[in-house]
Design a protein around this motif. Sequence first.
Motif, short mmCIF file in Angstrom:
data_model
loop_
_atom_site.label_atom_id
_atom_site.label_comp_id
_atom_site.label_asym_id
_atom_site.label_seq_id
_atom_site.Cartn_x
_atom_site.Cartn_y
_atom_site.Cartn_z
N GLY A 115 -39.71 44.73 -32.53
CA GLY A 115 -40.19 43.23 -33.22
C GLY A 115 -39.91 42.52 -34.20
O GLY A 115 -40.33 41.52 -34.53
N ALA A 116 -40.84 43.57 -35.21
CA ALA A 116 -40.57 42.75 -36.46
C ALA A 116 -39.29 42.03 -37.04
O ALA A 116 -38.98 41.04 -37.30
CB ALA A 116 -40.89 43.64 -37.60
N LEU A 117 -37.92 42.90 -36.78
CA LEU A 117 -36.92 42.30 -36.89
C LEU A 117 -36.21 41.32 -36.06
O LEU A 117 -36.21 40.08 -36.85
CB LEU A 117 -35.99 43.71 -36.32
N LYS A 118 -36.78 40.85 -35.05
CA LYS A 118 -36.90 40.09 -34.12
C LYS A 118 -37.48 38.48 -34.81
O LYS A 118 -36.84 37.68 -34.22
CB LYS A 118 -37.04 39.67 -32.43
N ASP A 119 -38.70 38.94 -35.05
CA ASP A 119 -39.77 37.93 -36.14
C ASP A 119 -38.91 36.92 -36.86
O ASP A 119 -38.56 36.21 -37.71
CB ASP A 119 -40.87 38.51 -35.90
N ALA A 120 -38.13 38.31 -37.52
CA ALA A 120 -37.36 38.01 -38.96
C ALA A 120 -36.12 37.29 -38.70
O ALA A 120 -36.50 35.84 -39.87
CB ALA A 120 -36.95 38.66 -39.75
N VAL A 121 -35.63 37.17 -37.87
CA VAL A 121 -34.46 36.19 -37.50
C VAL A 121 -34.92 35.48 -37.40
O VAL A 121 -34.20 33.71 -37.28
CB VAL A 121 -33.55 37.20 -36.31
N ASP A 122 -35.80 34.85 -36.03
CA ASP A 122 -36.38 34.09 -35.83
C ASP A 122 -37.16 32.44 -36.57
O ASP A 122 -37.54 31.73 -36.72
CB ASP A 122 -37.53 33.53 -35.25
N TRP B 222 -44.27 45.83 -42.93
CA TRP B 222 -43.81 46.55 -41.55
C TRP B 222 -44.68 48.31 -41.42
O TRP B 222 -43.89 48.91 -42.37
CB TRP B 222 -42.64 46.60 -40.56
N THR B 223 -45.62 48.64 -40.54
CA THR B 223 -46.25 49.53 -40.34
C THR B 223 -45.03 50.99 -39.49
O THR B 223 -45.43 51.81 -39.62
CB THR B 223 -47.95 49.61 -40.26
N GLY B 224 -45.13 50.47 -38.80
CA GLY B 224 -43.98 51.20 -37.29
C GLY B 224 -45.34 52.01 -36.88
O GLY B 224 -45.71 51.93 -37.20
#
Length: 244
Positions: free
Chosen positions: A179-186, A240-242
């Motif tokens: 989810g964090a990766l998707k937000d970063a791409v957005d 990001w804490t994961g």
Amino acid sequence: MYTATGKINDAEGIVIQYADLVKKMAYQVKAKLPASVEIDDLIQAGMIGLLDAASRYQENKGAQFKTYASQRIHGSMMDELRSADWLPRGIRKQMRDVEKAIHGLQQRLGRAPTESEVAMQLKISISDYHQLLTECGGHQLIYFEDFQKTDDEDHFLDRHVKNDSSDVINVLLARGFKGALKDAVDKLPEREKLLMGLYYEQELNLKEIGAVMNVTESRVSQLHSQAVARIRSILKEQLWTGPA
């Protein structure tokens, strides 16, 4: 096929007989990897592993050759992937400098900085900045080293792994990280967001992306390096804490 010492000596016959096994294993490995990994590279590495198995195998090992060869083939493919995860130390440091520059500008400007602004922050010309991005064309979103903290490296995922390679995979597959990766791409500029979609979702190569975006292949490589730096910067900013 076997000599008096129990070693296989017909390399050509071995390649012909087990070529399909190498290809099958290569596609199995490729299915779990990003589009940037070339299937031909995996097959070539697998063939090297197969020939190595043929030269080392002895019947008195007690294992069937196919079983032994499969282990060597898989190991050779893993070695290829690990080598692809490497960039010269100086280049890796340059990209960390780019990430820091982008992060600082993002904080100050409240938006994604332009290439000119990043170059100015790094105190280099725009042409030198483009050259740096070209040289760092192999830069990746995540490195195994990101999970291994050292005194002189800026790692941001190390606290999630308990010295177990399987934990690395669990972290990367975790819903929170994805989810964090998707937000970063957005949050990328539209042009870079398009590039990343074409590269990782549509699985186009750099030349094909260049044709779609009406730029050169080398320019696509530069933009990809910059997009990766932006994403890594955003992930670090989010802290990001994961999974616990």
